[in-house]
Design an enzyme around this catalytic site. Structure first.
Site, short mmCIF file in Angstrom:
data_model
loop_
_atom_site.label_atom_id
_atom_site.label_comp_id
_atom_site.label_asym_id
_atom_site.label_seq_id
_atom_site.Cartn_x
_atom_site.Cartn_y
_atom_site.Cartn_z
N GLY A 46 0.84 -1.20 0.00
CA GLY A 46 0.00 0.00 0.00
C GLY A 46 0.87 1.24 0.00
CD GLN A 51 3.30 5.83 2.60
OE1 GLN A 51 2.35 5.30 2.05
NE2 GLN A 51 4.20 5.13 3.27
CB CYS A 94 5.02 2.25 7.63
SG CYS A 94 4.56 3.77 6.78
CG LEU A 95 6.60 1.06 1.51
CD1 LEU A 95 6.04 1.34 0.12
CD2 LEU A 95 7.79 0.12 1.40
CG HIS A 136 -0.88 1.44 7.25
ND1 HIS A 136 0.07 0.81 8.03
CD2 HIS A 136 -0.19 2.35 6.50
CE1 HIS A 136 1.26 1.34 7.77
NE2 HIS A 136 1.13 2.26 6.84
CD GLU A 137 -1.12 2.80 2.65
OE1 GLU A 137 -0.72 3.97 2.56
OE2 GLU A 137 -0.36 1.86 2.91
CG HIS A 140 0.27 6.96 5.40
ND1 HIS A 140 1.40 7.45 6.01
CD2 HIS A 140 0.49 5.64 5.22
CE1 HIS A 140 2.26 6.45 6.20
NE2 HIS A 140 1.74 5.34 5.74
ZN ZN Z 1 2.52 3.43 5.84
#
Ligand code: ZN
Length: 173
Positions: A46, A51, A94-95, A136-137, A140
């Site tokens: 995701g 991000q 998480c990236l 989660h997204e 963000h």
């Molecule tokens: Zn994340």
């Protein structure tokens, strides 16, 4: 189409609230392609536009298993309309937060209203990994990160550690 650079903690951009999209034009279509490329390039499941430093309410996901066909999904202006009382716990990474996994309990099911990449208004009932990933997204888009689920002490320690890691990799020539 390109793979974009990932924004990581403690970059303050990750704390900003993303703006809703009015309509999906060429810029948004290009952004969606870049999000897919960047997500797949980094082996993520995701990615939110913030991000890669773009404060727009767009997320992409692909929760298909490694041996399955790819299943790209795009959500514009996603919002959660209903959540289940039943919860599920995943260890989330998480990236934007390298080498960190945190156990997080979230509603097991959620109903998401969104606009797809063709501008159509849709609803999707999400379950399990998809439900966790989409929550989660969406976090963000509201400037919320998985480290916010930790106590303040643990969170501060982690940010300190991550900031140091960043310094170690920094080369000035
Ligand atoms: Zn994340």
């Amino acid at each position: 189409m390109s793979v974009r650079e990932l924004i990581t903690v403690p970059d303050e951009v990750l704390r900003k609230i993303s703006d809703p999209i009015g309509s999906i034009g060429l810029n948004e279509k290009k952004l969606i392609k870049d999000l897919y490329n960047t997500m797949y390039h980094n082996n993520g499941i995701g990615l939110a536009a913030v991000q890669i430093g773009i404060l727009k309410r767009i997320i992409v996901l692909d929760v298909s298993k490694a041996d399955e066909e790819k299943k790209p999904m795009c959500f514009v202006n996603p919002s959660i309309k209903r959540i289940s009382t039943k919860t599920t716990t995943y260890e989330e990474g998480c990236l934007s937060i390298p080498n960190t996994f945190i156990e997080i309990e979230r509603p097991k099911n959620c109903l998401v209203e969104y606009i797809d990449e063709y501008g159509m208004k849709k609803e999707l009932e999400c379950d399990g990994l998809l439900a966790t990933c989409i929550q989660h997204e969406i976090n963000h888009l509201d400037g919320k990160l998985i480290i916010d689920f930790l106590s303040k002490i643990k969170k501060d320690l982690l940010i300190k550690k991550l900031s140091k890691q960043k310094n170690l990799n920094r080369v000035i020539v």
